[in-house]
Design a protein around this motif. Structure first.
Motif, PDB file in Angstrom:
ATOM      1  N   SER A 109      39.388  33.076  48.750  1.00  0.00           N
ATOM      2  CA  SER A 109      38.901  34.219  47.976  1.00  0.00           C
ATOM      3  C   SER A 109      40.073  35.064  47.497  1.00  0.00           C
ATOM      4  CB  SER A 109      37.961  35.085  48.812  1.00  0.00           C
ATOM      5  OG  SER A 109      38.648  35.666  49.909  1.00  0.00           O
ATOM      6  N   GLY A 110      39.902  35.636  46.320  1.00  0.00           N
ATOM      7  CA  GLY A 110      40.863  36.594  45.791  1.00  0.00           C
ATOM      8  C   GLY A 110      40.140  37.894  45.523  1.00  0.00           C
ATOM      9  N   ASP A 111      40.707  39.014  45.967  1.00  0.00           N
ATOM     10  CA  ASP A 111      39.998  40.282  45.832  1.00  0.00           C
ATOM     11  C   ASP A 111      40.999  41.425  45.718  1.00  0.00           C
ATOM     12  OD1 ASP A 111      37.902  42.055  45.640  1.00  0.00           O
ATOM     13  OD2 ASP A 111      36.886  41.328  47.441  1.00  0.00           O
ATOM     14  N   ILE A 112      40.470  42.645  45.568  1.00  0.00           N
ATOM     15  CA  ILE A 112      41.288  43.853  45.474  1.00  0.00           C
ATOM     16  C   ILE A 112      40.934  44.788  46.617  1.00  0.00           C
ATOM     17  CG2 ILE A 112      41.607  45.979  44.125  1.00  0.00           C
ATOM     18  CD1 ILE A 112      41.583  44.391  41.625  1.00  0.00           C
ATOM     19  N   ASP A 113      41.940  45.372  47.230  1.00  0.00           N
ATOM     20  CA  ASP A 113      41.751  46.367  48.283  1.00  0.00           C
ATOM     21  C   ASP A 113      42.348  47.680  47.788  1.00  0.00           C
ATOM     22  OD1 ASP A 113      41.368  47.817  50.569  1.00  0.00           O
ATOM     23  OD2 ASP A 113      43.000  46.876  51.689  1.00  0.00           O
ATOM     24  N   ILE A 114      41.483  48.678  47.552  1.00  0.00           N
ATOM     25  CA  ILE A 114      41.925  49.989  47.085  1.00  0.00           C
ATOM     26  C   ILE A 114      41.827  50.964  48.257  1.00  0.00           C
ATOM     27  CG2 ILE A 114      41.596  51.805  45.374  1.00  0.00           C
ATOM     28  CD1 ILE A 114      40.058  49.787  43.673  1.00  0.00           C
ATOM     29  N   PRO A 115      42.956  51.458  48.765  1.00  0.00           N
ATOM     30  CA  PRO A 115      42.921  52.366  49.924  1.00  0.00           C
ATOM     31  C   PRO A 115      42.039  53.591  49.666  1.00  0.00           C
ATOM     32  CG  PRO A 115      45.157  51.642  49.484  1.00  0.00           C
ATOM     33  CD  PRO A 115      44.317  51.179  48.327  1.00  0.00           C
ATOM     34  N   ASP A 116      41.250  53.966  50.667  1.00  0.00           N
ATOM     35  CA  ASP A 116      40.401  55.158  50.632  1.00  0.00           C
ATOM     36  C   ASP A 116      39.331  55.085  49.544  1.00  0.00           C
ATOM     37  OD1 ASP A 116      41.984  56.296  52.688  1.00  0.00           O
ATOM     38  OD2 ASP A 116      43.427  57.020  51.195  1.00  0.00           O
ATOM     39  N   HIS A 117      38.943  53.886  49.136  1.00  0.00           N
ATOM     40  CA  HIS A 117      37.891  53.716  48.137  1.00  0.00           C
ATOM     41  C   HIS A 117      36.894  52.664  48.630  1.00  0.00           C
ATOM     42  CE1 HIS A 117      40.676  55.792  45.462  1.00  0.00           C
ATOM     43  NE2 HIS A 117      39.690  55.925  44.596  1.00  0.00           N
ATOM     44  N   VAL A 118      35.612  52.941  48.385  1.00  0.00           N
ATOM     45  CA  VAL A 118      34.583  51.948  48.642  1.00  0.00           C
ATOM     46  C   VAL A 118      34.329  51.207  47.326  1.00  0.00           C
ATOM     47  CG1 VAL A 118      32.190  51.547  49.313  1.00  0.00           C
ATOM     48  CG2 VAL A 118      33.513  53.366  50.427  1.00  0.00           C
ATOM     49  N   HIS A 119      34.487  49.894  47.349  1.00  0.00           N
ATOM     50  CA  HIS A 119      34.380  49.135  46.117  1.00  0.00           C
ATOM     51  C   HIS A 119      33.917  47.710  46.407  1.00  0.00           C
ATOM     52  CE1 HIS A 119      38.409  48.711  47.822  1.00  0.00           C
ATOM     53  NE2 HIS A 119      38.385  47.484  47.364  1.00  0.00           N
ATOM     54  N   PHE A 120      33.361  47.065  45.410  1.00  0.00           N
ATOM     55  CA  PHE A 120      32.923  45.666  45.538  1.00  0.00           C
ATOM     56  C   PHE A 120      32.827  45.060  44.154  1.00  0.00           C
ATOM     57  CE2 PHE A 120      29.232  48.414  45.394  1.00  0.00           C
ATOM     58  CZ  PHE A 120      28.438  47.834  44.414  1.00  0.00           C
ATOM     59  N   GLY A 121      32.745  43.725  44.111  1.00  0.00           N
ATOM     60  CA  GLY A 121      32.582  43.024  42.846  1.00  0.00           C
ATOM     61  C   GLY A 121      33.860  42.838  42.055  1.00  0.00           C
ATOM     62  N   TYR A 122      35.023  42.939  42.706  1.00  0.00           N
ATOM     63  CA  TYR A 122      36.288  42.795  41.992  1.00  0.00           C
ATOM     64  C   TYR A 122      36.869  41.388  42.084  1.00  0.00           C
ATOM     65  CZ  TYR A 122      36.838  47.779  41.022  1.00  0.00           C
ATOM     66  OH  TYR A 122      36.683  49.040  40.531  1.00  0.00           O
ATOM     67  N   GLY A 123      36.390  40.590  43.035  1.00  0.00           N
ATOM     68  CA  GLY A 123      37.038  39.303  43.293  1.00  0.00           C
ATOM     69  C   GLY A 123      36.155  38.103  43.045  1.00  0.00           C
ATOM     70  N   GLU A 124      36.674  36.933  43.406  1.00  0.00           N
ATOM     71  CA  GLU A 124      35.950  35.677  43.266  1.00  0.00           C
ATOM     72  C   GLU A 124      36.486  34.677  44.279  1.00  0.00           C
ATOM     73  OE1 GLU A 124      36.965  34.578  39.214  1.00  0.00           O
ATOM     74  OE2 GLU A 124      38.338  33.055  39.955  1.00  0.00           O
ATOM     75  N   LYS A 125      35.752  33.577  44.412  1.00  0.00           N
ATOM     76  CA  LYS A 125      36.174  32.499  45.306  1.00  0.00           C
ATOM     77  C   LYS A 125      36.461  31.242  44.491  1.00  0.00           C
ATOM     78  CE  LYS A 125      33.677  34.058  49.418  1.00  0.00           C
ATOM     79  NZ  LYS A 125      32.691  33.685  50.480  1.00  0.00           N
ATOM     80  N   THR A 126      37.299  30.383  45.045  1.00  0.00           N
ATOM     81  CA  THR A 126      37.618  29.127  44.379  1.00  0.00           C
ATOM     82  C   THR A 126      37.950  28.074  45.423  1.00  0.00           C
ATOM     83  OG1 THR A 126      38.933  28.135  42.602  1.00  0.00           O
ATOM     84  CG2 THR A 126      40.106  29.521  44.171  1.00  0.00           C
ATOM     85  N   LYS A 159      39.281  41.462  39.041  1.00  0.00           N
ATOM     86  CA  LYS A 159      39.150  42.504  38.032  1.00  0.00           C
ATOM     87  C   LYS A 159      40.135  43.635  38.289  1.00  0.00           C
ATOM     88  CE  LYS A 159      34.251  41.866  36.900  1.00  0.00           C
ATOM     89  NZ  LYS A 159      32.922  42.528  36.863  1.00  0.00           N
ATOM     90  N   GLN A 160      40.671  44.182  37.221  1.00  0.00           N
ATOM     91  CA  GLN A 160      41.535  45.350  37.333  1.00  0.00           C
ATOM     92  C   GLN A 160      40.675  46.600  37.513  1.00  0.00           C
ATOM     93  OE1 GLN A 160      44.045  45.529  33.884  1.00  0.00           O
ATOM     94  NE2 GLN A 160      44.925  43.515  34.218  1.00  0.00           N
ATOM     95  N   ASN A 195      42.356  55.221  37.214  1.00  0.00           N
ATOM     96  CA  ASN A 195      43.642  55.383  37.894  1.00  0.00           C
ATOM     97  C   ASN A 195      43.413  55.628  39.381  1.00  0.00           C
ATOM     98  OD1 ASN A 195      46.274  55.790  38.549  1.00  0.00           O
ATOM     99  ND2 ASN A 195      46.504  57.729  37.465  1.00  0.00           N
ATOM    100  N   VAL A 196      43.678  54.621  40.178  1.00  0.00           N
ATOM    101  CA  VAL A 196      43.460  54.724  41.624  1.00  0.00           C
ATOM    102  C   VAL A 196      44.780  54.698  42.389  1.00  0.00           C
ATOM    103  CG1 VAL A 196      41.177  53.695  41.532  1.00  0.00           C
ATOM    104  CG2 VAL A 196      43.170  52.217  41.794  1.00  0.00           C
ATOM    105  N   GLY A 197      45.896  54.750  41.667  1.00  0.00           N
ATOM    106  CA  GLY A 197      47.187  54.640  42.326  1.00  0.00           C
ATOM    107  C   GLY A 197      47.474  53.209  42.712  1.00  0.00           C
ATOM    108  N   SER A 198      48.292  53.018  43.700  1.00  0.00           N
ATOM    109  CA  SER A 198      48.635  51.666  44.141  1.00  0.00           C
ATOM    110  C   SER A 198      47.475  51.042  44.915  1.00  0.00           C
ATOM    111  CB  SER A 198      49.895  51.684  45.006  1.00  0.00           C
ATOM    112  OG  SER A 198      49.695  52.482  46.161  1.00  0.00           O
ATOM    113  N   PHE A 199      47.378  49.717  44.845  1.00  0.00           N
ATOM    114  CA  PHE A 199      46.337  48.980  45.553  1.00  0.00           C
ATOM    115  C   PHE A 199      46.883  47.605  45.902  1.00  0.00           C
ATOM    116  CE2 PHE A 199      45.778  48.482  41.021  1.00  0.00           C
ATOM    117  CZ  PHE A 199      45.658  47.115  40.853  1.00  0.00           C
ATOM    118  N   TYR A 200      46.036  46.748  46.484  1.00  0.00           N
ATOM    119  CA  TYR A 200      46.490  45.436  46.950  1.00  0.00           C
ATOM    120  C   TYR A 200      45.633  44.319  46.364  1.00  0.00           C
ATOM    121  CZ  TYR A 200      48.967  48.213  50.443  1.00  0.00           C
ATOM    122  OH  TYR A 200      49.778  49.133  51.062  1.00  0.00           O
ATOM    123  N   LEU A 201      46.301  43.255  45.960  1.00  0.00           N
ATOM    124  CA  LEU A 201      45.632  41.991  45.676  1.00  0.00           C
ATOM    125  C   LEU A 201      45.645  41.185  46.968  1.00  0.00           C
ATOM    126  CD1 LEU A 201      47.227  41.053  42.224  1.00  0.00           C
ATOM    127  CD2 LEU A 201      44.908  41.913  42.625  1.00  0.00           C
TER     128      LEU A 201
END
Length: 365
Positions: free
Chosen positions: A271-288, A301-302, A306-312
């Protein structure tokens, strides 16, 4: 409805003419090569109707009443013969066990036309399927047969998707053929080359030939893409439980495309996804699924604000769907995994080891 007789007297000669006319209509309606029962079928009626018109026109032309322009240039229709193609231009290695596929996809008004060439034997059935990350799609699949010259063509309804990437998979599966294709084996076990993928299904190992086309879902009509065969040579430590990943990240419109080389086994789900610190989020990634050489690619998805720095984040977590080879190499709970990318979490079944790679992104830089 009851018939109301007219109070008006009609001469007998008129009634006689009416009866004769009705008889003529009944005779004509009953003719036509015995197609009386197909009056509600336009396809069955098309032939006799066209023939009748042609015959009438020909008779009138012979009588000198009309001008027959059926052979004039303005009435000719250009057609392309798509069946009975010659094998003269077939690939020289047609029928070889080292199978290859080349394809292209072109967007038309409401469909995607998929065509290409292969060295598969004539009559072999191939399948094309359209998928898109983040969508559950049904019915975007079509089959076609390989022609004598190695070509194929099919069209699939264009999905109503306005953004992202459409992934078109073109595949050949020997186990799903109507005839036994000797050069490839009943389960594809005789096929070789970089286009060959291995899957485990119902306690048996199957092989299939696969190529991919990646296209922009929002592209204009007339846009065309070529197939890719990203499979290369397997790394020397392919299948080793000491997992490594080497990612390359590119920014696309609204997405991050993450291409990765690794020593993971084919078919492993990542799976590939995004982790945005201090944010609740979903639907940004996918599996392969990992390809035969250990490589894979995913899109994330980007963030739209503007959420500042985040992680792939890339993850591989062992589960009940592990193939036999992955189960033997990594263990049911990943207990055999090792290396710098190993993480551990507690589950109802005990400690689960998994692989995680985190990449920091600062969009302001």
């Amino acid at each position: 409805m009851m018939f109301q007789p007219s109070a008006k007297w009609v001469p007998a000669t008129v009634w006689k003419g009416v009866l004769v006319g009705l008889a003529a209509v009944m005779i004509l309606g009953g003719c036509g090569n015995g197609n009386q029962d197909s009056a509600g079928d336009p396809e069955k009626n098309a032939g006799p109707e066209v023939m009748a018109q042609d015959e009438t026109k020909g008779k009138a032309a012979a009588d000198g009443n009309v001008s027959d322009n059926s052979s004039s240039a303005e009435n000719k229709v250009d057609v392309e013969i798509v069946s009975g193609t010659s094998s003269e231009h077939a690939p020289k290695d047609q029928g070889a066990s080292d199978v290859w596929l080349q394809g292209s996809a072109k967007i038309e008004q409401d469909q995607i036309v998929i065509s290409g060439t292969s060295n598969l034997v004539p009559g072999a059935k191939i399948e094309a399927e359209i998928d898109a990350a983040g969508y559950t799609m049904f019915g975007y699949r079509k089959q076609a047969e390989i022609n004598n010259d190695g070509t194929f063509e099919m069209d699939i309804k264009r999905p109503d998707i306005k953004e992202g990437t459409l992934e078109i998979t073109i595949s050949f599966k020997p186990d799903q053929q109507s005839a036994d294709l000797e050069p490839y084996g009943a389960n594809g076990e005789k096929m070789t080359g970089t286009f060959i993928h291995q899957v485990e299904e119902e306690n048996r190992t199957l092989h299939k030939a696969v190529t991919y086309i990646y296209m922009d879902a929002a592209a204009e009509i007339g846009s065309e893409w070529k197939s890719e065969n990203p499979v290369g040579e397997k790394p020397d430590d392919y299948g080793n439980p000491a997992i490594w990943m080497k990612p390359e990240v590119n920014a696309e419109e609204g997405f991050y495309l993450i291409k990765v080389k690794s020593n993971l086994l084919e078919g492993t789900v990542v799976s590939g996804d995004i982790d945005i610190p201090d944010h609740v989020h979903f639907g940004y990634g996918e599996k392969t699924q990992v390809l035969p050489d250990g490589s894979f690619q995913v899109r994330a998805k980007q963030p739209k604000k503007n959420v500042g720095s985040f992680y792939l984040v890339l993850q591989f977590k062992p589960d009940e769907n592990l193939s036999k080879s992955a189960l033997a190499a990594y263990g049911k709970l990943g207990e055999k995994l090792s290396g710098d990318l190993v993480k551990t979490e507690q589950t109802d079944e005990g400690a689960l080891k998994y692989i995680e790679l985190r990449m920091k992104v600062d969009p302001n830089k």
